[in-house]
Motif scaffolding. Structure first.
Motif, PDB file in Angstrom:
ATOM      1  N   ASN A  40       1.277  -1.394  -0.047  1.00 45.34           N
ATOM      2  CA  ASN A  40      -0.411   0.008  -0.275  1.00 45.34           C
ATOM      3  C   ASN A  40       0.590   1.501  -0.019  1.00 45.34           C
ATOM      4  OD1 ASN A  40      -2.413  -0.860   0.110  1.00 45.34           O
ATOM      5  ND2 ASN A  40      -1.909  -1.955   2.100  1.00 45.34           N
ATOM      6  N   PRO A  41       0.362   2.264  -0.646  1.00 46.27           N
ATOM      7  CA  PRO A  41       1.321   3.384  -0.018  1.00 46.27           C
ATOM      8  C   PRO A  41       1.721   3.947   0.972  1.00 46.27           C
ATOM      9  CG  PRO A  41      -0.972   4.043  -2.301  1.00 46.27           C
ATOM     10  CD  PRO A  41      -0.858   2.815  -1.613  1.00 46.27           C
ATOM     11  N   VAL A  42       1.068   3.635   1.741  1.00 42.33           N
ATOM     12  CA  VAL A  42       1.239   3.699   3.044  1.00 42.33           C
ATOM     13  C   VAL A  42       2.732   3.738   3.156  1.00 42.33           C
ATOM     14  CG1 VAL A  42      -0.715   2.196   4.347  1.00 42.33           C
ATOM     15  CG2 VAL A  42       0.429   4.448   5.561  1.00 42.33           C
ATOM     16  N   ILE A 146     -15.069   7.115  -8.829  1.00 39.63           N
ATOM     17  CA  ILE A 146     -14.043   6.718  -8.147  1.00 39.63           C
ATOM     18  C   ILE A 146     -13.002   7.763  -8.828  1.00 39.63           C
ATOM     19  CG2 ILE A 146     -13.339   4.921  -7.290  1.00 39.63           C
ATOM     20  CD1 ILE A 146     -16.300   5.611  -6.635  1.00 39.63           C
ATOM     21  N   HIS A 147     -13.010   8.535  -8.375  1.00 40.82           N
ATOM     22  CA  HIS A 147     -11.136   9.266  -8.823  1.00 40.82           C
ATOM     23  C   HIS A 147     -10.372   9.363  -9.089  1.00 40.82           C
ATOM     24  CE1 HIS A 147     -11.533  13.800 -10.428  1.00 40.82           C
ATOM     25  NE2 HIS A 147     -10.706  13.278 -11.486  1.00 40.82           N
ATOM     26  N   GLY A 148     -10.276   8.046  -9.753  1.00 40.56           N
ATOM     27  CA  GLY A 148      -8.638   7.314  -9.155  1.00 40.56           C
ATOM     28  C   GLY A 148      -8.967   5.568  -9.111  1.00 40.56           C
ATOM     29  N   GLY A 151      -6.308   2.146  -9.096  1.00 36.64           N
ATOM     30  CA  GLY A 151      -6.205   1.337  -8.112  1.00 36.64           C
ATOM     31  C   GLY A 151      -6.303   0.741  -7.507  1.00 36.64           C
ATOM     32  N   GLY A 152      -5.574  -0.002  -6.149  1.00 38.88           N
ATOM     33  CA  GLY A 152      -6.179  -0.902  -4.786  1.00 38.88           C
ATOM     34  C   GLY A 152      -7.789  -0.017  -4.272  1.00 38.88           C
ATOM     35  N   VAL A 153      -7.569   0.821  -3.630  1.00 39.20           N
ATOM     36  CA  VAL A 153      -8.277   1.712  -3.511  1.00 39.20           C
ATOM     37  C   VAL A 153      -9.776   1.855  -4.643  1.00 39.20           C
ATOM     38  CG1 VAL A 153      -9.938   3.056  -1.570  1.00 39.20           C
ATOM     39  CG2 VAL A 153      -7.800   2.607  -1.192  1.00 39.20           C
ATOM     40  N   GLY A 173      -5.645   7.194 -15.307  1.00 40.60           N
ATOM     41  CA  GLY A 173      -4.774   8.189 -16.374  1.00 40.60           C
ATOM     42  C   GLY A 173      -3.554   6.710 -17.303  1.00 40.60           C
ATOM     43  N   SER A 174      -4.986   5.216 -18.239  1.00 47.08           N
ATOM     44  CA  SER A 174      -3.824   5.262 -18.973  1.00 47.08           C
ATOM     45  C   SER A 174      -4.430   4.028 -19.097  1.00 47.08           C
ATOM     46  CB  SER A 174      -3.030   4.003 -18.484  1.00 47.08           C
ATOM     47  OG  SER A 174      -3.593   3.237 -17.504  1.00 47.08           O
ATOM     48  N   GLU A 175      -4.766   4.192 -20.610  1.00 55.45           N
ATOM     49  CA  GLU A 175      -5.706   2.614 -21.871  1.00 55.45           C
ATOM     50  C   GLU A 175      -5.737   1.301 -20.703  1.00 55.45           C
ATOM     51  OE1 GLU A 175      -7.966   4.120 -24.099  1.00 55.45           O
ATOM     52  OE2 GLU A 175      -6.111   5.675 -23.498  1.00 55.45           O
ATOM     53  N   GLY A 311       0.083   5.373 -13.881  1.00 55.65           N
ATOM     54  CA  GLY A 311      -0.217   4.275 -14.637  1.00 55.65           C
ATOM     55  C   GLY A 311      -0.841   2.538 -13.820  1.00 55.65           C
ATOM     56  N   ALA A 312      -1.517   3.077 -12.440  1.00 55.35           N
ATOM     57  CA  ALA A 312      -2.176   2.187 -11.925  1.00 55.35           C
ATOM     58  C   ALA A 312      -2.831   1.116 -12.342  1.00 55.35           C
ATOM     59  CB  ALA A 312      -2.154   2.912 -10.957  1.00 55.35           C
ATOM     60  N   TYR A 313      -2.075   0.082 -12.175  1.00 54.95           N
ATOM     61  CA  TYR A 313      -3.007  -1.856 -12.105  1.00 54.95           C
ATOM     62  C   TYR A 313      -3.575  -2.424 -11.346  1.00 54.95           C
ATOM     63  CZ  TYR A 313      -4.991  -5.351 -16.242  1.00 54.95           C
ATOM     64  OH  TYR A 313      -5.571  -5.975 -17.031  1.00 54.95           O
TER      65      TYR A 313
HETATM   66  P1  NAP Z   1      -2.765   3.325  -5.811  1.00 55.05           P
HETATM   67  O1  NAP Z   1      -2.819   1.776  -6.679  1.00 55.05           O
HETATM   68  O2  NAP Z   1      -1.328   3.949  -6.133  1.00 55.05           O
HETATM   69  O3  NAP Z   1      -3.512   4.042  -6.921  1.00 55.05           O
HETATM   70  C1  NAP Z   1      -3.668   5.678  -7.273  1.00 55.05           C
HETATM   71  C2  NAP Z   1      -5.005   5.980  -7.576  1.00 55.05           C
HETATM   72  O4  NAP Z   1      -4.455   7.950  -7.977  1.00 55.05           O
HETATM   73  C3  NAP Z   1      -4.506   5.116  -9.374  1.00 55.05           C
HETATM   74  O5  NAP Z   1      -6.212   4.800  -9.033  1.00 55.05           O
HETATM   75  C4  NAP Z   1      -3.871   6.382 -10.065  1.00 55.05           C
HETATM   76  O6  NAP Z   1      -4.796   6.193 -11.459  1.00 55.05           O
HETATM   77  C5  NAP Z   1      -4.751   7.626  -9.488  1.00 55.05           C
HETATM   78  N1  NAP Z   1      -4.131   9.040  -9.694  1.00 55.05           N
HETATM   79  C6  NAP Z   1      -2.984   9.511 -10.831  1.00 55.05           C
HETATM   80  N2  NAP Z   1      -3.007  11.045 -11.063  1.00 55.05           N
HETATM   81  C7  NAP Z   1      -4.813  11.101 -10.375  1.00 55.05           C
HETATM   82  C8  NAP Z   1      -5.427  12.486 -10.770  1.00 55.05           C
HETATM   83  N3  NAP Z   1      -4.904  13.242 -11.648  1.00 55.05           N
HETATM   84  N4  NAP Z   1      -6.371  12.039 -10.381  1.00 55.05           N
HETATM   85  C9  NAP Z   1      -7.124  11.369  -9.669  1.00 55.05           C
HETATM   86  N5  NAP Z   1      -6.596  10.265  -9.371  1.00 55.05           N
HETATM   87  C10 NAP Z   1      -5.142   9.867  -9.593  1.00 55.05           C
HETATM   88  O7  NAP Z   1      -2.968   3.669  -4.711  1.00 55.05           O
HETATM   89  P2  NAP Z   1      -4.298   3.562  -3.846  1.00 55.05           P
HETATM   90  O8  NAP Z   1      -4.012   2.273  -2.637  1.00 55.05           O
HETATM   91  O9  NAP Z   1      -5.475   2.943  -4.743  1.00 55.05           O
HETATM   92  O10 NAP Z   1      -4.613   4.323  -2.402  1.00 55.05           O
HETATM   93  C11 NAP Z   1      -4.878   5.625  -3.620  1.00 55.05           C
HETATM   94  C12 NAP Z   1      -4.576   7.467  -2.223  1.00 55.05           C
HETATM   95  O11 NAP Z   1      -5.437   7.462  -1.298  1.00 55.05           O
HETATM   96  C13 NAP Z   1      -2.707   7.234  -1.846  1.00 55.05           C
HETATM   97  O12 NAP Z   1      -2.781   8.317  -2.111  1.00 55.05           O
HETATM   98  C14 NAP Z   1      -3.191   6.880  -0.566  1.00 55.05           C
HETATM   99  O13 NAP Z   1      -2.185   7.083   0.161  1.00 55.05           O
HETATM  100  C15 NAP Z   1      -4.382   6.967   0.399  1.00 55.05           C
HETATM  101  N6  NAP Z   1      -4.953   6.149   0.846  1.00 55.05           N
HETATM  102  C16 NAP Z   1      -5.481   6.459   2.098  1.00 55.05           C
HETATM  103  C17 NAP Z   1      -6.618   5.763   2.966  1.00 55.05           C
HETATM  104  C18 NAP Z   1      -7.205   6.464   4.539  1.00 55.05           C
HETATM  105  O14 NAP Z   1      -7.223   5.571   5.714  1.00 55.05           O
HETATM  106  N7  NAP Z   1      -7.396   7.936   4.341  1.00 55.05           N
HETATM  107  C19 NAP Z   1      -6.343   4.827   3.020  1.00 55.05           C
HETATM  108  C20 NAP Z   1      -5.831   3.956   1.803  1.00 55.05           C
HETATM  109  C21 NAP Z   1      -5.058   4.654   0.577  1.00 55.05           C
HETATM  110  P3  NAP Z   1      -3.488   6.387 -12.683  1.00 55.05           P
HETATM  111  O15 NAP Z   1      -2.049   5.407 -12.181  1.00 55.05           O
HETATM  112  O16 NAP Z   1      -4.522   5.005 -13.663  1.00 55.05           O
HETATM  113  O17 NAP Z   1      -3.721   7.435 -12.936  1.00 55.05           O
END
Ligand code: NAP
Length: 320
Positions: A40-42, A146-148, A151-153, A173-175, A311-313
């Protein structure tokens, strides 16, 4: 046993695989033989020393693993040796071939979910579920952005929102990411790299806007999000990597709510009920993590580089 250890915060390369003494189990604890670990990013923020809650050094990173119960301490009733489980936090760190957990940190992994997928459940699915149900109070028939979503979330949020009966618009952000988000159930997909996606979103909603936004990158998007909401719309901030200036009038004009969410703040009782919801969805097959890439545990530093790249997948998973 083998474990990734971090002796001081820094770049991904501070993580090294070490041979450490076996874990000792005490009453109320569960020893898990780890089969897969979700990255996870954290994990990267903590490893870099840039997180509010830092562990004592040295430490073993990670909260999310799947595996099999190898031993149980006195008094444990929730599982037995041999059960397939996933973890929601651990006592000793997940980036290892074994980990120790409290009873409340272990949840059953249905047979239809592979170990690799199981490593991707906890943080992404618990966060997405909290955001949609407890924060946004999303209702069937509403529209969610669902903005993003790639990725995992994001994938978890798409699947949960569909299961709740929402209309789902997901961005990537990718095809490849866009195609995957669609395949996971989003009714519409938009590319957040393009400058006209907000106009396209408004067209998709006949100018009304969306009821709920689950936001993964608020420092880039929050100001614009407020203009994309319908009346009484809700933005839940899940991810943000810096500050942003907003116009509060955009929220006032729509009676909109902006909510922050931090999974680690959720009380144990609330988490237990969230994992019950997830258990039902995993059993039915409505919820199923998408594993994008796997790395060996020895390659943990490569996985930390990869999780921060665009380019998350789906999920990045480590295999011990
Ligand atoms: P991840 O798997 O790395 O995914 C990141 C996502 O962000 C991808 O879908 C990516 O899309 C997208 N993204 C990139 N640029 C963007 C933009 N301009 N607008 C909207 N989305 C964009 O990470 P994750 O695990 O899903 O976590 C996502 C975020 O939430 C991270 O910052 C993480 O630290 C945070 N998080 C917070 C909590 C909490 O408790 N608050 C819990 C979990 C995660 P592309 O790569 O396709 O561009």
């Amino acid at each position: 046993m083998k474990s990734i250890r971090v002796h001081e915060p820094g770049a991904p390369e501070v993580m090294h695989l070490e041979e450490i003494p076996p874990l000792t189990l005490t009453s109320g604890q569960i020893l898990v033989r780890v089969h897969a670990i979700g990255v996870n990013p954290v994990d990267t923020y903590i490893r870099a020393g840039k997180y509010a809650r830092m562990p004592a050094m040295p430490y073993t990173p990670g909260t999310d693993a799947s595996g099999v119960v190898a031993a149980i301490g006195e008094g444990v009733t929730r599982c037995k040796v041999g059960d397939r489980i996933y973890t929601a936090g651990t006592l000793t760190g997940a980036y290892a071939d074994h980990t120790l957990c409290n009873e409340s940190q272990v949840h059953p992994l249905p047979d239809r979910v592979t170990f690799e997928e199981g490593g991707g459940i906890n943080i992404p699915y618990a966060t997405a579920c909290l955001a949609l149900t407890r924060k946004a109070h999303a209702a069937p028939g509403e529209t969610a952005l669902i903005h993003g979503a790639s990725g995992g979330v994001g994938i978890a949020a798409v699947q949960i929102a569909r299961a709740l009966g929402l209309r789902v618009i997901g961005t990537a952000g990718s095809e490849r990411g866009l195609a995957m988000v669609k395949s996971q159930g989003a009714h519409e997909v938009l590319d957040h790299r393009t400058s006209d996606y907000p106009e396209r979103l408004m067209k998709l909603t006949d100018g009304r806007g969306v009821d709920v936004i689950i936001e993964m990158l608020a420092n880039v998007n929050l100001a614009r999000d407020l203009t994309l909401l319908a009346k009484n719309g809700r933005v839940v901030i899940v991810g943000s990597r810096g500050p942003i200036e907003i116009n509060p009038r955009d929220a006032m004009a729509r009676d909109a709510s902006i909510m922050g969410l931090m999974l680690f703040n959720a009380p144990e009782k609330e988490l237990a009920s969230i994992h019950e919801i997830l258990a039902a969805g995993l059993k039915k097959g409505e919820l199923r993590p998408v594993v994008g890439r796997t790395f060996q545990l020895t390659e943990a530093s490569k996985a930390h580089h990869a999780v921060m790249e665009p380019g998350a997948y789906g999920k990045i998973v480590l295999l011990p």
